[in-house]
Design a protein around this motif. Structure first.
Motif, short mmCIF file in Angstrom:
data_model
loop_
_atom_site.label_atom_id
_atom_site.label_comp_id
_atom_site.label_asym_id
_atom_site.label_seq_id
_atom_site.Cartn_x
_atom_site.Cartn_y
_atom_site.Cartn_z
N HIS A 1 0.91 -1.05 -0.04
CA HIS A 1 0.18 0.01 0.05
C HIS A 1 0.98 1.29 0.15
CE1 HIS A 1 -3.80 2.29 0.73
NE2 HIS A 1 -3.16 2.92 1.66
N ARG A 2 1.93 1.32 0.83
CA ARG A 2 2.83 2.39 0.74
C ARG A 2 3.56 2.65 -0.57
NH1 ARG A 2 7.38 2.07 5.47
NH2 ARG A 2 5.29 2.21 6.74
N HIS A 3 3.66 1.55 -1.27
CA HIS A 3 4.41 1.84 -2.59
C HIS A 3 3.29 1.81 -3.76
CE1 HIS A 3 7.91 0.71 -0.33
NE2 HIS A 3 8.48 1.38 -1.28
N GLY A 4 2.10 2.38 -3.29
CA GLY A 4 1.00 2.77 -4.43
C GLY A 4 0.31 1.50 -5.16
N ARG B 1 -3.06 -0.44 -4.93
CA ARG B 1 -4.33 -0.26 -4.47
C ARG B 1 -5.19 -1.53 -4.87
NH1 ARG B 1 -1.74 2.46 -2.02
NH2 ARG B 1 -1.76 4.74 -1.69
N HIS C 1 -5.15 -3.56 -8.22
CA HIS C 1 -3.74 -3.67 -9.18
C HIS C 1 -3.51 -5.06 -9.07
CE1 HIS C 1 -2.69 0.91 -8.25
NE2 HIS C 1 -3.94 1.00 -8.94
N THR D 1 1.74 -3.43 -11.47
CA THR D 1 2.30 -2.24 -11.19
C THR D 1 3.69 -2.33 -10.18
OG1 THR D 1 1.06 -2.04 -9.46
CG2 THR D 1 0.31 -1.07 -11.34
N ALA E 1 6.16 0.47 -11.30
CA ALA E 1 6.62 1.23 -10.54
C ALA E 1 7.76 1.00 -9.71
CB ALA E 1 5.43 2.04 -9.85
N HIS E 2 7.60 -0.32 -9.03
CA HIS E 2 8.66 -0.68 -8.10
C HIS E 2 9.07 -2.12 -8.24
CE1 HIS E 2 7.97 3.09 -5.85
NE2 HIS E 2 6.77 2.75 -5.83
#
Length: 215
Positions: free
Chosen positions: A54-57, A59, A62, A110, A133-134
């Motif tokens: 959650h901290r890394h986007g 949701r 996803h 993601t 993203a990560h």
């Protein structure tokens, strides 16, 4: 009619975690002493994973691509995705960079969680996967990657699981050797249990790891 609320992490893991001593997994490296992981252990660790995701986007809705050999981190990552309301896309083959790249793109993920021992294979395709993203490395810190072990260890427990519906995607499984769209399994499917998860885990063609692999 509205679909019923269903989340494997809550319905199965959390229910069994009410008995603190109930064993969920027994892990043993070659020549090592076996380690018992209780449902309570799995609950706490997967809550930490969900918090980090959650901290890394990440949701609800996803997808997270998981490329790990059979290990405890595989289980806590998959269950952590469920808590976060994300679907875990299970990588089936790390032997071909092009196939791996196509699976990651097809999964619409993601974020990627991969074993450090596979980072060389994965590292060559990161620029070709702009939707990620990560990139998380399990087992060893790696430059340019997020250190999974450190972030999860430092994260708080107690993440409140997302109220997913039984019709929401939960697991995406790719057949070995193909980049075709994976098969999507939903939270409320009949016969969806720990044994089925274990079968998917055992079926992974990811054997590139050494004695120092994350348990």
């Amino acid at each position: 009619m509205t679909a019923a609320v269903s989340n494997f992490a809550v319905d199965v893991v959390d229910r069994h975690a009410k008995d603190p001593g109930r064993v969920a997994l027994r892990w043993q490296k070659a020549g090592a002493v076996a380690t018992d992981v209780t449902f309570l252990d799995l609950k706490i660790r997967s809550e930490k994973v969900a918090h980090v995701l959650h901290r890394h986007g990440v949701r609800p809705g996803h997808r997270v691509f998981i490329l790990l050999p059979p290990c405890i981190a595989w289980w806590e990552s998959v269950v952590g995705c469920m808590r976060a309301g994300a679907a875990a896309a299970l990588g089936q083959d790390a032997s071909q960079a092009r196939l791996l790249k196509d699976q990651i793109i097809q999964s619409r993920s993601t974020l990627v969680i991969a074993s450090a021992s596979l980072a060389d294979q994965v590292g060559g395709i990161t620029d070709d996967c702009p939707g990620i993203a990560h990139w998380f490395s399990v087992g060893w810190e790696r430059e340019g990657w997020v250190d999974y072990d450190r972030r999860v260890s430092l994260a708080p427990a107690g993440f409140e699981a997302v109220e997913t519906r039984e019709t929401d995607p939960c697991i995406v499984v790719f057949d070995q050797g193909t980049s075709a769209s994976g098969t999507t399994h939903r939270h409320g499917e009949e016969g969806y249990d720990l044994e089925q998860l274990d079968a998917w885990r055992d079926g992974l063609a990811i054997a590139v790891h050494d004695a120092s692999e994350h348990p």
